[in-house]
Design a protein around this motif. Structure first.
Motif, mmCIF file in Angstrom:
data_model
loop_
_atom_site.group_PDB
_atom_site.id
_atom_site.type_symbol
_atom_site.label_atom_id
_atom_site.label_comp_id
_atom_site.label_asym_id
_atom_site.label_seq_id
_atom_site.Cartn_x
_atom_site.Cartn_y
_atom_site.Cartn_z
ATOM 1 N N GLN A 111 -25.593 42.350 -11.028
ATOM 2 C CA GLN A 111 -26.931 41.772 -10.916
ATOM 3 C C GLN A 111 -27.568 42.012 -9.551
ATOM 4 O O GLN A 111 -28.794 41.939 -9.417
ATOM 5 C CB GLN A 111 -26.868 40.260 -11.182
ATOM 6 N N ILE A 112 -26.762 42.302 -8.522
ATOM 7 C CA ILE A 112 -27.319 42.424 -7.165
ATOM 8 C C ILE A 112 -27.256 43.835 -6.606
ATOM 9 O O ILE A 112 -27.901 44.117 -5.596
ATOM 10 C CB ILE A 112 -26.608 41.465 -6.182
ATOM 11 N N VAL A 113 -26.489 44.737 -7.253
ATOM 12 C CA VAL A 113 -26.245 46.051 -6.657
ATOM 13 C C VAL A 113 -27.537 46.838 -6.431
ATOM 14 O O VAL A 113 -27.660 47.578 -5.456
ATOM 15 C CB VAL A 113 -25.256 46.862 -7.527
ATOM 16 N N ARG A 127 -27.522 49.497 -0.240
ATOM 17 C CA ARG A 127 -26.094 49.662 -0.501
ATOM 18 C C ARG A 127 -25.268 49.924 0.753
ATOM 19 O O ARG A 127 -24.155 49.414 0.877
ATOM 20 C CB ARG A 127 -25.893 50.763 -1.548
ATOM 21 N N PRO A 128 -25.776 50.705 1.718
ATOM 22 C CA PRO A 128 -25.011 50.834 2.962
ATOM 23 C C PRO A 128 -24.821 49.483 3.651
ATOM 24 O O PRO A 128 -23.742 49.191 4.172
ATOM 25 C CB PRO A 128 -25.875 51.772 3.817
ATOM 26 N N ASN A 148 -13.423 51.745 -4.367
ATOM 27 C CA ASN A 148 -13.337 53.143 -4.797
ATOM 28 C C ASN A 148 -14.142 53.447 -6.050
ATOM 29 O O ASN A 148 -14.621 54.579 -6.213
ATOM 30 C CB ASN A 148 -11.872 53.532 -5.036
ATOM 31 N N ASN A 149 -14.296 52.469 -6.931
ATOM 32 C CA ASN A 149 -14.965 52.728 -8.202
ATOM 33 C C ASN A 149 -16.360 52.128 -8.302
ATOM 34 O O ASN A 149 -17.096 52.427 -9.249
ATOM 35 C CB ASN A 149 -14.112 52.205 -9.368
ATOM 36 N N VAL A 150 -16.726 51.279 -7.347
ATOM 37 C CA VAL A 150 -18.039 50.641 -7.412
ATOM 38 C C VAL A 150 -18.845 50.880 -6.138
ATOM 39 O O VAL A 150 -19.908 51.506 -6.162
ATOM 40 C CB VAL A 150 -17.903 49.122 -7.688
ATOM 41 N N LEU A 151 -18.358 50.384 -4.995
ATOM 42 C CA LEU A 151 -19.139 50.452 -3.765
ATOM 43 C C LEU A 151 -19.416 51.885 -3.321
ATOM 44 O O LEU A 151 -20.566 52.253 -3.062
ATOM 45 C CB LEU A 151 -18.417 49.694 -2.643
ATOM 46 N N THR A 185 -17.080 50.681 9.052
ATOM 47 C CA THR A 185 -18.339 50.010 9.379
ATOM 48 C C THR A 185 -19.181 50.856 10.323
ATOM 49 O O THR A 185 -20.402 51.001 10.144
ATOM 50 C CB THR A 185 -18.050 48.635 10.019
ATOM 51 N N ALA A 186 -18.526 51.428 11.338
ATOM 52 C CA ALA A 186 -19.246 52.295 12.287
ATOM 53 C C ALA A 186 -19.812 53.519 11.574
ATOM 54 O O ALA A 186 -20.949 53.946 11.860
ATOM 55 C CB ALA A 186 -18.306 52.722 13.406
ATOM 56 N N GLN A 187 -19.068 54.089 10.647
ATOM 57 C CA GLN A 187 -19.563 55.234 9.891
ATOM 58 C C GLN A 187 -20.795 54.868 9.073
ATOM 59 O O GLN A 187 -21.751 55.650 8.988
ATOM 60 C CB GLN A 187 -18.456 55.757 8.956
ATOM 61 N N LEU A 188 -20.779 53.679 8.466
ATOM 62 C CA LEU A 188 -21.916 53.244 7.653
ATOM 63 C C LEU A 188 -23.154 52.984 8.507
ATOM 64 O O LEU A 188 -24.277 53.304 8.100
ATOM 65 C CB LEU A 188 -21.534 51.981 6.870
#
Length: 469
Positions: free
Chosen positions: A74-76, A81-82, A126-129, A189-192
């Motif tokens: 419901q929120i994705v 997303r990052p 791995n399968n969602v985010l 986190t730094a990569q994002l």
């Protein structure tokens, strides 16, 4: 003038390469902490609680996953997303530290909590985010083009994570390895942060309306009537979850009787290295040439057959070598053969319906299958031996094979329906062709004999892509 054009083209190519590199490096990071966490959680649970209690853990994981996936669906599409991924990683830091402190209590509930949290993290990240993040930075065509490179990056992450686990297990206690995970979380986190600041998202339009699980369930019967392949895809996903979880229970039961806590951690790290190497070898040495030569429809039964072979080996000699063979099949061949074939089946379903099927297969059906697998194993372990459970799972694999056998025909009929409904984009088809089956000839002939000029031209273009136009 020309110099400016070349400069713009070079700049755009450089920007795309930089974006791809960043996302591939992020894939490596995600797999490193995922592999490290799973090795720690599995090793501690099997060593201190026992593999015989894995079924209860699977039930709890499934029950916890249902509301989590329902909420995320419901929120994705409503938030960046990052940013969402970054917040999840930052929240994971105190969670992991808290789990390490909880393990000091030496309570079996602490090991349950650790396994549930790490198992959910593996699947969720791995399968969602990560896949959701890719849709913000790649167009559909780019996603398909870069898919092999993403697979290689994930295999590299598995190698690094497995190697790191095996190395650190020689110098630190298994539970203390948890403290290395926050370090990797901070790297991610730094990569994002750098990704969000340096790269522009390609899909930045108005937020899409989420198709929730309940809405997907409501419209599923009508979708199945039009595209029967959808039912077989969902059934296949359901059976695969049960077979995988049951297989994991079997190989961990054998591993737990052979290795101590510390030795099991190192062994699982080594297995991750072996599995990643086998996975890459299978993808490029077998799956890709077979898909090119015999097509998706005929590849559908391959993984059930390899699974039956691995169970035959286990049932003929119930020991460590056969357990390793079952593990390699359930992990390396699952990712190297089953996943590519399973994903390509979605080519025979219009893109506007694929999201609904995935909402069921990757969300509700996964969680229900996980819970059911745990329940069956929980009941079975009190009444059946490990060998009898292996026979039961082998029987379910035969059912999976029977589900997969007709999928080739429904894949062909799905393509026919897409041809008739003008759902195939020929421009996209040229870049990333869908292998048309001989059964598609009927639909193409209808286009060729249609009175509409455009339909005739499209029929000619599609006929040219047949092996025998």
């Amino acid at each position: 003038m020309m110099a400016n054009v070349f400069a713009d083209v070079f700049s755009e190519a450089t920007r795309k390469l930089d974006r791809l590199t960043q996302l591939l490096l992020l894939a490596v990071t995600v797999l490193v902490y995922s592999v490290l966490g799973m090795a720690i959680a599995n090793s501690l649970f099997v060593s201190y609680v026992g593999a015989e209690h894995l079924p209860q853990a699977f039930i709890l994981i499934g029950l916890c996953s249902m509301p989590a996936y329902a909420l995320f669906s419901q929120i994705v599409d409503r938030y960046s997303r990052p940013q969402l991924f970054r917040y999840v990683l930052l929240i994971s830091i105190p969670v992991v530290i808290g789990l390490r402190l909880l393990l000091s209590q030496e309570s079996p509930y602490a090991y349950y909590a650790l396994l549930i949290a790490i198992f959910f993290q593996w699947d969720f990240h791995n399968n969602v985010l990560y896949p959701s993040l890719l849709t913000d930075y790649f167009t559909t065509l780019e996603y398909k083009r870069y898919a092999p490179y993403i697979g290689i990056a994930q295999a590299v992450g598995t190698l690094v994570g497995g190697g790191l686990t095996a190395l650190l297990s020689h110098y630190f206690r298994t539970r203390d390895l948890l403290l290395f995970m926050p370090v990797v979380f901070l790297i991610g986190t730094a990569q994002l942060v750098y990704l969000e600041r340096s790269q522009r998202q390609v899909n930045t339009g108005a937020p899409k309306q989420s198709v929730g699980v309940l809405e997907s369930l409501r419209t599923f019967p009508e979708l199945v009537r039009r595209y029967p392949l959808a039912l077989f895809l969902a059934s296949s996903s359901f059976l695969l979850v049960i077979i995988y979880i049951s297989s994991e229970f079997l190989w961990f039961s054998i591993y737990g009787s052979r290795f101590s806590d510390q030795a099991l951690t190192g062994f699982l790290g080594t297995m991750r290295i072996v599995i990643s190497l086998v996975q890459v070898a299978v993808i490029y040495g077998a799956t890709r040439p077979l898909l090119k030569n015999i097509g998706v429809a005929r590849m559908n039964p391959v993984y059930p057959v390899t699974t039956l072979v691995s169970f035959a080996g286990l049932l003929s000699h119930f020991g460590l070598p056969a357990a390793i063979g079952l593990h390699v099949n359930g992990d390396a061949l699952y990712k190297g053969i089953n996943l590519p074939v399973h994903q390509l089946n979605y080519n025979a379903i219009p893109r506007e319906f694929v999201g609904r099927i995935r909402a069921l297969s990757d969300g509700l059906i996964y969680a229900v299958g996980l819970t059911l697998a745990g329940t069956l194993l929980w009941i079975g372990e009190t009444r059946l031996s490990l060998v009898q459970i292996a026979w039961l799972v082998a029987g379910l694999t035969v059912v999976l094979l029977l589900v997969r056998l007709p999928m080739g025909g429904y894949y062909a009929s799905g393509l026919e329906e897409m041809i008739r409904s003008d759902s195939l984009d020929l421009d996209e088809f040229d870049l990333y062709p869908i292998q048309l089956t001989p059964q598609s000839a009927t639909a193409i002939k209808e286009l060729l004999t249609d009175g509409d000029r455009y339909s005739q031209l499209k029929g000619l273009e599609l006929a040219a892509r047949m092996d025998q136009p």
